[in-house]
Design an enzyme around this catalytic site. Structure first.
Site, short mmCIF file in Angstrom:
data_model
loop_
_atom_site.label_atom_id
_atom_site.label_comp_id
_atom_site.label_asym_id
_atom_site.label_seq_id
_atom_site.Cartn_x
_atom_site.Cartn_y
_atom_site.Cartn_z
N GLY A 49 0.79 -1.23 0.00
CA GLY A 49 0.00 0.00 0.00
C GLY A 49 0.82 1.28 0.00
CG HIS A 50 4.04 3.87 1.85
ND1 HIS A 50 5.33 4.28 1.64
CD2 HIS A 50 3.42 4.94 2.40
CE1 HIS A 50 5.50 5.51 2.07
NE2 HIS A 50 4.36 5.93 2.54
CE1 TYR A 51 2.09 6.80 -1.03
CE2 TYR A 51 4.43 6.97 -1.40
CZ TYR A 51 3.30 7.41 -0.77
OH TYR A 51 3.38 8.43 0.13
CB ILE A 56 8.70 4.88 -0.97
CG1 ILE A 56 8.92 5.34 -2.41
CG2 ILE A 56 9.63 5.64 -0.02
CD1 ILE A 56 8.50 6.78 -2.66
#
Length: 142
Positions: A49-51, A56
């Site tokens: 979810g990041h990203y 990252i």
């Protein structure tokens, strides 16, 4: 110096929140510090979810990795063995670069002050010799 199984005997963190893979250097007698690293894999849960399109490592997890590095030092001291480490605060945090899948995140945390169950650590995280994160970490032990 310490592999993942030895680290798990010292600190309470476990997957997916265990963010230090190996300790390469440790001094707990005079200058109290630990040096280690985290191999950042594309399979880390936080990258989902990041990203997803440009993964990252979240900055807060870089700070957590530094805190865990300091925790290895603190909980290796005889007087603090078996205690539970807690964040008491974070000061002077700076992010200076990205941490992406495939990076080796080098971690260093020096304990600069301890008074009773409260202390301060100075942490620096780097990739390829370049600082990506630094922070002053306040901790409390229960």
């Amino acid at each position: 110096m310490l592999n993942i199984n030895e680290i798990k005997k010292i600190i309470p963190h476990r997957y997916p929140m265990l963010l230090i893979d190996r300790v390469t250097e440790m001094e707990i007698e005079e200058k109290q510090f630990v040096r280690g690293y985290k191999n950042v894999s594309a399979n880390e849960a936080f990258f989902q979810g990041h990203y997803p399109e440009e993964p990252i490592m979240p900055g807060v997890l870089q700070v957590e990795a530094l805190a865990q590095t300091g925790t290895v030092a603190i909980l290796s001291m005889e007087r603090f063995k078996g205690k539970t480490p807690l964040f008491a605060g974070i000061n002077k945090v700076r992010f200076k670069g990205k941490v992406v899948p495939g990076d080796k995140l080098d971690l260093y945390c020096e304990i600069i002050k301890i008074k009773g169950p409260i202390g301060i650590g100075k942490g620096i995280a780097s990739v390829d010799g370049k600082t990506v994160c630094e922070a002053e970490i306040l901790f409390a032990l229960q």
